[in-house]
Scaffold this active site. Structure first.
Site, PDB file in Angstrom:
ATOM      1  N   CYS A 142       1.109  -1.303  -0.063  1.00  0.00           N
ATOM      2  CA  CYS A 142      -0.024  -0.191   0.207  1.00  0.00           C
ATOM      3  C   CYS A 142       0.902   1.010   0.057  1.00  0.00           C
ATOM      4  O   CYS A 142       0.530   2.785  -0.637  1.00  0.00           O
ATOM      5  CB  CYS A 142      -0.966  -0.240   1.227  1.00  0.00           C
ATOM      6  SG  CYS A 142       0.042  -0.308   2.598  1.00  0.00           S
ATOM      7  N   HIS A 234      -2.023   6.875   4.477  1.00  0.00           N
ATOM      8  CA  HIS A 234      -0.682   6.252   4.398  1.00  0.00           C
ATOM      9  C   HIS A 234      -0.321   8.102   4.432  1.00  0.00           C
ATOM     10  O   HIS A 234      -0.613   8.578   2.830  1.00  0.00           O
ATOM     11  CB  HIS A 234       0.146   5.442   4.174  1.00  0.00           C
ATOM     12  CG  HIS A 234      -0.417   3.947   4.452  1.00  0.00           C
ATOM     13  ND1 HIS A 234      -1.177   3.784   5.514  1.00  0.00           N
ATOM     14  CD2 HIS A 234       0.142   2.824   3.736  1.00  0.00           C
ATOM     15  CE1 HIS A 234      -1.400   2.911   5.615  1.00  0.00           C
ATOM     16  NE2 HIS A 234      -0.967   2.299   4.799  1.00  0.00           N
TER      17      HIS A 234
END
EC number: 1.2.1.11
Length: 335
Positions: A142, A234
């Site tokens: 990710c 993130h």
């Protein structure tokens, strides 16, 4: 096309199901999970299921493998279960997977559609080498997905060196990945295996296809990965050395980067948007979670720096995988 989601009750699996609701090309016909959930209605196990899938009966993984009866598989199973299952399915069916187990095979692309769509040509290499009718296409880790979207426009300036520090959301660890006591009021400066993935996957994704293999990009890259008390999204601080270019050039490259715009893909969103101060709480859902937000571009003593943030479950996982399948469909790799 009839599709199945493997691991449909997990964090990424639920995101797949949500994003497939109302999809014009892919009809979700099977949700696959553990024996414990098999036979139950999906809405009974996943309370926030999209209404159209509430009554869909969950199929056990063992029963699904015996008779897949779908045209396409999205895999959200853990790596420990994925190796043999993906290869068995790929003999007949295309598999788009979030598991890491095939990312580093020479004939398997790690795909970020806006960055390295040409790597889909490896599908024909796979089919020839492995005598498969289907194939495997992987998504990256990710953090790598978010990072490489931001790096792709900068290739024209000659990337020489990258240092990146990630601040990763707790949902990246799955439902049981972290205890509340571990992450509350804390930053955990270690995510096992994550830094190696970022460093190696980025070089493969940004590499060039040479014949039947990918030649990794030549830049050097070093990563530190941390877990922070943010639910989704993130954030990464990126420091890089370029052969040429200035701050205005970089901002213009970010702003103009939009390689999928004319392909009319159902999930298409502008991949990059510039914002002065990117923040996960404010920007993770931009572009339905597929848009990466970049900002804080500055020139330093030894190069440039910027901050990038993106939704780890959408851009970094399920949404990226669906976009991979859409690009493969548009380019004729799915029938």
């Amino acid at each position: 096309m009839r599709v199945a989601v493997l691991g449909a009750t997990g964090t990424v699996g639920r995101t797949f199901v949500r994003l497939l609701s109302g999809h014009p090309w892919f009809e979700l016909s099977k949700v696959v999970a553990s024996e414990k959930s098999a036979g139950k209605a999906y809405g009974e196990v996943v309370e926030d299921s999209p209404e159209e899938f509430e009554e869909l009966e969950i199929v056990s993984l063992s029963d699904f493998i015996k008779d897949p009866d779908v045209d396409l598989v999205f895999n959200a199973l853990p790596a420990s279960l994925s190796l043999e299952i993906e290869e068995r399915l790929a003999e007949k069916i295309p598999v788009f997977t979030n598991a890491r187990v095939h990312r580093y095979d020479d004939d398997v692309p790690i795909l970020v559609p806006e960055v390295n769509g040409e790597h889909l040509e490896l599908i024909e290499v796979q089919r020839a080498r492995r005598n498969w009718e289907g194939f495997i296409v992987t998504t990256p880790n990710c953090s790598t997905a978010i990072l490489t979207v931001s790096l792709a426009p900068l290739r024209e300036f000659g990337i020489k060196r990258i240092n990146v520090a990630t601040m990763q959301a707790i949902s990246g660890a799955g439902f049981s990945g972290l205890s509340a006591l571990a992450i509350q009021d804390n930053v955990i400066p270690l995510i096992d295996g994550e830094e190696w993935k970022i460093e190696n996957e980025s070089r493969k994704i940004l590499g060039k296809l040479r014949g039947e293999r990918i030649e990794p990009a030549s830049f050097s890259i070093s990563a530190i990965a941390t877990r922070v008390p943010v639910l989704h999204g993130h954030t990464e601080a990126v420091f890089l050395e370029l052969e040429r270019g200035d701050v205005d050039d970089i901002k213009e490259a970010f702003d103009s980067f939009d390689p999928l715009r004319k392909l009319d893909l159902p999930s298409y969103e502008k991949p990059l948007v510039y914002t002065d101060v990117p923040q996960p709480r404010l920007h993770r859902n931009r572009g339905k979670g597929l848009t990466v937000t970049v900002g804080r571009v500055e020139k330093g003593e030894n190069g440039f720096k910027y901050v990038v943030t993106g939704h780890n479950l959408v851009r970094g996982a399920a949404g990226g995988s669906i976009l991979n399948a859409e690009l493969a469909y548009r380019l004729g790799y799915l029938k």
